[in-house]
Design a protein around this motif. Sequence first.
Motif, short mmCIF file in Angstrom:
data_model
loop_
_atom_site.label_atom_id
_atom_site.label_comp_id
_atom_site.label_asym_id
_atom_site.label_seq_id
_atom_site.Cartn_x
_atom_site.Cartn_y
_atom_site.Cartn_z
N ASP A 50 -69.27 50.85 12.21
CA ASP A 50 -68.28 51.49 13.08
C ASP A 50 -67.01 50.65 13.18
O ASP A 50 -65.90 51.15 12.97
CB ASP A 50 -68.83 51.64 14.51
N ILE A 51 -67.23 49.40 13.51
CA ILE A 51 -66.10 48.52 13.75
C ILE A 51 -65.69 47.88 12.44
O ILE A 51 -66.10 46.77 12.11
CB ILE A 51 -66.47 47.43 14.78
N GLU A 52 -64.90 48.56 11.71
CA GLU A 52 -64.57 48.10 10.38
C GLU A 52 -63.75 46.82 10.42
O GLU A 52 -62.75 46.72 11.11
CB GLU A 52 -63.79 49.17 9.61
N GLY A 53 -64.22 45.84 9.69
CA GLY A 53 -63.52 44.58 9.62
C GLY A 53 -64.20 43.46 10.39
O GLY A 53 -63.87 42.30 10.23
N VAL A 54 -65.13 43.81 11.23
CA VAL A 54 -65.81 42.77 12.00
C VAL A 54 -66.85 42.08 11.13
O VAL A 54 -67.47 42.70 10.26
CB VAL A 54 -66.48 43.36 13.26
N SER A 55 -67.01 40.79 11.35
CA SER A 55 -68.05 40.05 10.63
C SER A 55 -69.29 39.98 11.48
O SER A 55 -69.23 40.12 12.71
CB SER A 55 -67.56 38.64 10.34
N ALA A 56 -70.42 39.78 10.81
CA ALA A 56 -71.69 39.71 11.55
C ALA A 56 -71.63 38.61 12.59
O ALA A 56 -72.12 38.76 13.71
CB ALA A 56 -72.84 39.46 10.58
N LYS A 57 -71.00 37.54 12.21
CA LYS A 57 -70.92 36.42 13.15
C LYS A 57 -70.25 36.82 14.45
O LYS A 57 -70.76 36.58 15.53
CB LYS A 57 -70.12 35.28 12.52
#
Lengths: 117, 117
Positions: A50-57
């Motif tokens: 959903d949140i495009e661009g977010v990293s898993a961290k």
Amino acid sequence: MVKRRKSKVLPPPSRCPLHQCMRLLSGAWTADVVWYLREGKRCFTELETDIEGVSAKMLTNRLRKLEHDGVIERCTKRTSPPTVWYVLTPVGQELCGALANVVDIAQRLKRTQVTRP
Amino acid sequence: MVKRRKSKVLPPPSRCPLHQCMRLLSGAWTADVVWYLREGKRCFTELETDIEGVSAKMLTNRLRKLEHDGVIERCTKRTSPPTVWYVLTPVGQELCGALANVVDIAQRLKRTQVTRP
DNA sequence: CCGTATCCATGACGATACTG
DNA sequence: CAGTATCGTCATGGATACGG
């Protein structure tokens, strides 16, 4: 470990309650997490998509923070593989609603702005 | 010197309106400026005093930003020395009101939190 | 699938000095 | 009074690799 040398950068003065409350939603992606949970539960990977661009961290980071602040709740089921999902708490939902109002006004602000380069 | 390799830090994805709107109030002291203007006009030094800990640099910065975003208005009178003051725009006042709701809920969140060290 | 750990580039911010 | 300019530092968060 890390030595604290000069204390802090930002000794929280925050005499105004707004300052305090902004900390709840501060940091990249925090608002997005709340926003994408507003329609119901989502699991980790769904949010990651959903949140495009977010990293898993960062996603983990924000989820932990929001959980600690009582905005969201982490739920698990011991299947195989175990599943995890997140939901807004009741108060989290209220927060989300109040934010929607802010969004509404913010959008009006954009229209108010004079278009100038 | 420093090699720039990838240059991109945060290409605004922001498909959710909340993300966009958070940018309005992002950054240290931004919320405080809005808050301290809610009761009426204040001049630069008054704000500098109100918002304890803010530097002139950041205050200017935030005032310019908020002015550009249509949240506040800068007013001047050509006296000697010239005076300058700031007020919330009508929409800025609405924003402030909506934020008050968020603050309200945020405070309830703090009460909800389990007390743990 | 759901994370945690490490590394380091970037930029936000504080301190300070200067100006109209 | 109301800013602007410059510099240094630290915290944020992106990239990447690893673990249960």
